[in-house]
Write a protein that holds these residues in place. Sequence first.
Motif, PDB file in Angstrom:
ATOM      1  N   CYS A 202       0.576  -1.363   0.047  1.00 35.81           N
ATOM      2  CA  CYS A 202      -0.022   0.037  -0.065  1.00 35.81           C
ATOM      3  C   CYS A 202       0.805   1.269  -0.143  1.00 35.81           C
ATOM      4  O   CYS A 202       1.919   1.384   0.787  1.00 35.81           O
ATOM      5  N   TRP A 203       0.632   2.252  -0.882  1.00 31.40           N
ATOM      6  CA  TRP A 203       1.304   3.596  -0.873  1.00 31.40           C
ATOM      7  C   TRP A 203       0.136   4.502  -1.139  1.00 31.40           C
ATOM      8  O   TRP A 203      -0.417   4.598  -2.021  1.00 31.40           O
ATOM      9  N   GLN A 204       0.229   5.463  -0.210  1.00 35.58           N
ATOM     10  CA  GLN A 204      -0.507   6.894  -0.243  1.00 35.58           C
ATOM     11  C   GLN A 204       0.263   7.945  -0.570  1.00 35.58           C
ATOM     12  O   GLN A 204       1.243   8.247   0.354  1.00 35.58           O
ATOM     13  N   ALA A 205      -0.064   8.903  -1.362  1.00 38.17           N
ATOM     14  CA  ALA A 205       0.619  10.373  -1.192  1.00 38.17           C
ATOM     15  C   ALA A 205       0.484  11.010   0.100  1.00 38.17           C
ATOM     16  O   ALA A 205      -0.613  10.756   0.745  1.00 38.17           O
ATOM     17  N   PRO A 206       1.499  11.863   0.576  1.00 39.97           N
ATOM     18  CA  PRO A 206       1.282  12.534   1.789  1.00 39.97           C
ATOM     19  C   PRO A 206      -0.114  13.373   1.729  1.00 39.97           C
ATOM     20  O   PRO A 206      -0.541  14.045   0.683  1.00 39.97           O
ATOM     21  N   LEU A 207      -0.579  13.094   3.026  1.00 36.73           N
ATOM     22  CA  LEU A 207      -2.254  13.727   3.004  1.00 36.73           C
ATOM     23  C   LEU A 207      -2.045  15.276   3.481  1.00 36.73           C
ATOM     24  O   LEU A 207      -2.989  15.748   4.388  1.00 36.73           O
ATOM     25  N   ASP A 208      -1.004  15.984   3.054  1.00 33.91           N
ATOM     26  CA  ASP A 208      -0.813  17.723   3.344  1.00 33.91           C
ATOM     27  C   ASP A 208      -2.347  18.156   3.021  1.00 33.91           C
ATOM     28  O   ASP A 208      -2.861  19.086   3.616  1.00 33.91           O
ATOM     29  N   SER A 209      -2.563  17.976   1.556  1.00 31.89           N
ATOM     30  CA  SER A 209      -3.802  18.472   1.097  1.00 31.89           C
ATOM     31  C   SER A 209      -4.099  17.704   0.028  1.00 31.89           C
ATOM     32  O   SER A 209      -3.312  16.859  -0.631  1.00 31.89           O
ATOM     33  N   VAL A 210      -5.386  17.321  -0.287  1.00 23.23           N
ATOM     34  CA  VAL A 210      -6.010  16.512  -1.029  1.00 23.23           C
ATOM     35  C   VAL A 210      -5.896  16.865  -2.617  1.00 23.23           C
ATOM     36  O   VAL A 210      -5.792  16.175  -3.316  1.00 23.23           O
ATOM     37  N   THR A 211      -6.274  18.422  -2.811  1.00 25.14           N
ATOM     38  CA  THR A 211      -6.073  18.831  -3.891  1.00 25.14           C
ATOM     39  C   THR A 211      -4.649  19.579  -4.279  1.00 25.14           C
ATOM     40  O   THR A 211      -3.880  19.806  -3.322  1.00 25.14           O
ATOM     41  N   VAL A 212      -4.248  19.776  -5.588  1.00 24.19           N
ATOM     42  CA  VAL A 212      -3.094  20.322  -6.000  1.00 24.19           C
ATOM     43  C   VAL A 212      -2.776  21.618  -5.388  1.00 24.19           C
ATOM     44  O   VAL A 212      -3.937  22.538  -5.341  1.00 24.19           O
ATOM     45  N   GLU A 213      -1.520  21.857  -5.181  1.00 25.03           N
ATOM     46  CA  GLU A 213      -1.030  23.385  -4.663  1.00 25.03           C
ATOM     47  C   GLU A 213      -1.506  24.467  -5.700  1.00 25.03           C
ATOM     48  O   GLU A 213      -1.962  25.734  -5.171  1.00 25.03           O
ATOM     49  N   TYR A 350     -28.828  26.405   0.753  1.00 21.08           N
ATOM     50  CA  TYR A 350     -29.097  24.927   1.049  1.00 21.08           C
ATOM     51  C   TYR A 350     -27.765  24.076   1.198  1.00 21.08           C
ATOM     52  O   TYR A 350     -27.706  23.019   1.588  1.00 21.08           O
ATOM     53  N   ASP A 351     -26.749  24.784   0.734  1.00 22.04           N
ATOM     54  CA  ASP A 351     -25.377  23.941   0.395  1.00 22.04           C
ATOM     55  C   ASP A 351     -24.317  24.514   1.385  1.00 22.04           C
ATOM     56  O   ASP A 351     -23.067  23.611   1.555  1.00 22.04           O
ATOM     57  N   ILE A 352     -24.592  25.123   2.517  1.00 23.42           N
ATOM     58  CA  ILE A 352     -23.351  25.393   3.256  1.00 23.42           C
ATOM     59  C   ILE A 352     -22.793  24.395   4.299  1.00 23.42           C
ATOM     60  O   ILE A 352     -21.388  24.299   4.109  1.00 23.42           O
ATOM     61  N   GLN A 353     -23.509  23.394   4.802  1.00 28.59           N
ATOM     62  CA  GLN A 353     -23.062  22.353   5.292  1.00 28.59           C
ATOM     63  C   GLN A 353     -21.956  21.534   4.437  1.00 28.59           C
ATOM     64  O   GLN A 353     -21.049  21.000   4.912  1.00 28.59           O
ATOM     65  N   ARG A 354     -22.669  21.491   3.272  1.00 29.14           N
ATOM     66  CA  ARG A 354     -21.739  20.553   2.210  1.00 29.14           C
ATOM     67  C   ARG A 354     -20.415  21.078   1.832  1.00 29.14           C
ATOM     68  O   ARG A 354     -19.314  20.670   2.050  1.00 29.14           O
ATOM     69  N   LEU A 355     -20.461  22.556   1.973  1.00 30.28           N
ATOM     70  CA  LEU A 355     -19.239  23.406   1.620  1.00 30.28           C
ATOM     71  C   LEU A 355     -18.393  23.096   2.829  1.00 30.28           C
ATOM     72  O   LEU A 355     -17.131  22.961   2.623  1.00 30.28           O
ATOM     73  N   HIS A 356     -18.659  23.272   4.088  1.00 28.39           N
ATOM     74  CA  HIS A 356     -17.922  23.073   5.270  1.00 28.39           C
ATOM     75  C   HIS A 356     -17.404  21.439   5.099  1.00 28.39           C
ATOM     76  O   HIS A 356     -16.242  21.325   5.630  1.00 28.39           O
ATOM     77  N   ASN A 357     -18.231  20.487   4.858  1.00 28.12           N
ATOM     78  CA  ASN A 357     -17.549  19.309   4.658  1.00 28.12           C
ATOM     79  C   ASN A 357     -16.375  19.081   3.870  1.00 28.12           C
ATOM     80  O   ASN A 357     -15.309  18.195   4.014  1.00 28.12           O
ATOM     81  N   ILE A 358     -16.575  19.717   2.491  1.00 29.45           N
ATOM     82  CA  ILE A 358     -15.467  19.631   1.551  1.00 29.45           C
ATOM     83  C   ILE A 358     -14.330  20.629   2.234  1.00 29.45           C
ATOM     84  O   ILE A 358     -13.151  19.792   1.864  1.00 29.45           O
ATOM     85  N   GLU A 359     -14.469  21.354   2.711  1.00 27.68           N
ATOM     86  CA  GLU A 359     -13.286  22.212   3.534  1.00 27.68           C
ATOM     87  C   GLU A 359     -12.504  21.403   4.353  1.00 27.68           C
ATOM     88  O   GLU A 359     -11.081  21.600   4.402  1.00 27.68           O
ATOM     89  N   ILE A 362     -10.607  18.546   2.313  1.00 27.02           N
ATOM     90  CA  ILE A 362      -9.281  18.958   1.645  1.00 27.02           C
ATOM     91  C   ILE A 362      -8.814  19.756   2.454  1.00 27.02           C
ATOM     92  O   ILE A 362      -7.452  20.213   1.833  1.00 27.02           O
ATOM     93  N   LYS A 363      -8.829  20.256   3.859  1.00 29.37           N
ATOM     94  CA  LYS A 363      -7.878  20.893   4.464  1.00 29.37           C
ATOM     95  C   LYS A 363      -7.485  22.301   3.865  1.00 29.37           C
ATOM     96  O   LYS A 363      -6.330  22.799   4.037  1.00 29.37           O
ATOM     97  N   THR A 364      -8.556  23.076   3.228  1.00 29.46           N
ATOM     98  CA  THR A 364      -8.362  24.259   2.583  1.00 29.46           C
ATOM     99  C   THR A 364      -9.575  24.911   2.638  1.00 29.46           C
ATOM    100  O   THR A 364     -10.932  24.298   2.491  1.00 29.46           O
ATOM    101  N   ARG A 365      -9.485  26.206   3.056  1.00 26.66           N
ATOM    102  CA  ARG A 365     -10.835  27.156   2.972  1.00 26.66           C
ATOM    103  C   ARG A 365     -10.947  27.951   1.643  1.00 26.66           C
ATOM    104  O   ARG A 365      -9.889  28.353   0.997  1.00 26.66           O
TER     105      ARG A 365
END
Length: 427
Positions: A202-213, A350-359, A362-365
């Motif tokens: 098993c190999w996983q890329a470092p999880l500093d952020s899920v999306t690219v910089e 109606y999507d505020i909670q979904r937005l918070h879940n995404i942030e 991905i560890k990004t605001r």
Amino acid sequence: MAFDTLGLKEWIVKQVSTVGYRTPTPVQVNCIPPILQGKDCIGCAKTGSGKTAAFALPILQKLAEDPHGLFALVLTPTRELAYQIADQFRVFSRPMNYKDCVIVGGVDMMKQSLELAKQPHIVIATPGRLAGHLQTAHSISLKKIKFLVLDEADRLLDASFAEDLRVIFDSMTKERQTLFFSATLSDSLNRLQQLAVNKPFCWQAPLDSVTVELLDQKYVLVPAKVKDCYLINILQTLHDEEEKTLILFTNSCRNCHVLTLLLKTLGFSCTCLHSLLSQGERLASLAKFRSKKTRMLVCTDVASRGLDIPSVHVVINTNVPASPKDYVHRVGRTARAGRDGVAITLVTQYDIQRLHNIESHIKTRLEEYHVSEHKALKHINLITITRREVELKLSQSNFGENRKLHFTKRKLLEAKKLKKQPKKKEQ
């Protein structure tokens, strides 16, 4: 680090160099050697990180050492991804005598059976159509394959693929290497480890952020009833700035088609991609967008995984995905191969909670993308009336009828199969 240090033969290193690959990516560095050593493998890395080459190169090297019959099976969740993977295999395999076959829906099964009869070395398939061949056509045997690859593995583990995968796994030998790759595997690791024949590497890329910089992620807070007005204003602004290519994601085939017709009626050049189009229409839409004959692609999540279109400048989510993983795959269509990109998500009340879940995922605001309310609502009457006219035309057409017929046919076949099963004797 160079490709020749990974255990790859000289001929395949030369071909990789010819294609333009200079140095291997982290997923290739970490996964190619254990695959060449015969280990099962689970690889997780950001979209656009070279995962296809990570399994294609060692498979082709092993094939060149022992070419015989059906050597490898690659399963993918979408037709477009299947064709793209096949193209990459063909590029890497040019120095060798190689045959492959793409087995997906929307293509005549008899023609596919004839292709399978030619004994290709590698089959790239979507689960539903391959299961259909195994159950009815009997034109393929999986008993001697050496490699099984699940690309976008977490998506293939969804319940919608469960029955087809059961048919496929029941038809296979256990003497094989099993390789799993995706950009989002965290929730699926235990299940994948159970599916592997041997204990996988098993190999996983470092999880500093899920999306690219290099991805600039933004949101626009819009009232749900006037979302189209804000979207049109954003598109006009991006169109006026410079020649950018855009992908617009929607949440259903119907909404995808309606939005495409709306944009065309308002003077935008665009094409659409969703699962209710014929296979020819889907490939034509992708070709038109890739060749930049049109700069805008409106699509469902069928285009969110794996497709390599390097020149996409902007991704717009016309809805907030329910799953953060779907968001990651969508925005992964831009900022690829070292390029920068922008992702804009339309967020209603109606999507505020979904937005918070995404942030949180991905560890990004996300930053706010400012849109003038006055400019956005300037043509509200025109946009509203045009959308109603488009929806009326679509309702009067046969849109979606083929899917209903396919669903009914599948239910009848399942009922017929149940009738044929022998009844259990009462004790």
